[in-house]
Design an enzyme around this catalytic site. Structure first.
Site, PDB file in Angstrom:
ATOM      1  N   VAL A  13      -2.223   8.407   6.439  1.00  0.00           N
ATOM      2  CA  VAL A  13      -3.460   8.516   5.689  1.00  0.00           C
ATOM      3  C   VAL A  13      -3.957   7.003   5.788  1.00  0.00           C
ATOM      4  CG1 VAL A  13      -2.759   9.831   3.970  1.00  0.00           C
ATOM      5  CG2 VAL A  13      -1.802   7.488   3.788  1.00  0.00           C
TER       6      VAL A  13
ATOM      7  N   ASP B  47       0.699  -1.042   0.017  1.00  0.00           N
ATOM      8  CA  ASP B  47       0.081   0.053  -0.003  1.00  0.00           C
ATOM      9  C   ASP B  47       0.688   1.248   0.197  1.00  0.00           C
ATOM     10  OD1 ASP B  47       0.937  -0.461   2.460  1.00  0.00           O
ATOM     11  OD2 ASP B  47      -0.886  -0.449   3.535  1.00  0.00           O
TER      12      ASP B  47
ATOM     13  N   ASP C  61       7.136   3.837   3.156  1.00  0.00           N
ATOM     14  CA  ASP C  61       7.415   4.739   4.053  1.00  0.00           C
ATOM     15  C   ASP C  61       8.842   4.913   4.544  1.00  0.00           C
ATOM     16  OD1 ASP C  61       7.039   6.960   6.048  1.00  0.00           O
ATOM     17  OD2 ASP C  61       6.380   5.630   7.635  1.00  0.00           O
TER      18      ASP C  61
END
Ligand code: IMP
Ligand code: MG
Length: 185
Positions: free
Chosen positions: A159, A106, A109
């Site tokens: 998010v 997804d 980071d």
């Protein structure tokens, strides 16, 4: 979190990327991916990192024209003093030997998750190993943990939605969204 008397919608502060934007970008990403791999033959083994990649991978693979198999992979992130260390709980093994493998996650980071997954899958000697993420927070992951296909670069905010969670919630929100700040407290 006091969730008993409120709706999910009430928790959303703003939409960062709409479902329509995601859908359009997925059309493009599928073309980018299809341009790299042969259309004929055994095709791809797509390895989604659960659970965050669930919704993304379902929408992405239905846009791919080549034969595609799925090899599920489950990662848990350990929270320690030096941040969270990913631990691989379940992964494809000999299924990927000699195959073209595409990892799907997804969000990229710090890059620790993707790097750990790459190292694990490499042990089984795939013919090729690439990675695809829907979102990336730029400048945070070292080059070796980079992704080959990236949907959107986003600002460094937390998010949810479209597979991404907070406390395992909000994965089913159809857009990429930012939660109201008071929920994090
Ligand atoms: P990394 O290992 O630091 O690259 O983090 C990747 C994982 O952390 C992703 O697979 C997500 O599960 C989670 N993560 C990182 N940023 C966010 C975010 O903004 N919202 C939800 N999950 C996130
Ligand atoms: Mg994840």
């Amino acid at each position: 979190m006091t969730l008993k008397h409120t709706t999910m919608e009430a928790d959303i502060d703003r939409i960062l990327i709409s479902r329509q934007q995601i859908s359009q970008r997925l059309d493009e990403m599928a073309r980018e991916i299809a341009a790299v791999y042969p259309l004929k033959g055994e095709g791809l083994v797509v390895v989604p990192i659960l659970a965050g990649a669930l919704i993304f991978v379902a929408d992405l693979i239905r846009r791919l024209p080549m034969r595609t198999q799925i090899g599920l992979l489950l990662v848990s992130s350990y929270s320690g003093t030096s941040g969270s260390e990913p631990r691989i709980l379940f992964a494809p093994g000999s299924q990927i030997r000699g195959r073209d493998v595409l990892i799907v996650d997804d969000i990229l980071d710090s890059g620790r998750t993707l790097q750990a997954v790459k190292v694990d899958l490499c042990r089984h000697e795939p013919a090729s190993l690439r990675s695809c993420v829907l979102l990336r927070k730029p400048g945070k992951a070292p080059p070796e943990a980079g992704a080959d296909f990236v949907g959107f670069d986003i600002e460094d905010v937390f998010v949810v939605g479209y597979g991404l969670d907070f406390n395992s919630y909000y994965r089913n929100w159809p857009d990429i969204a930012v939660l109201r700040p008071e929920l994090y407290r």
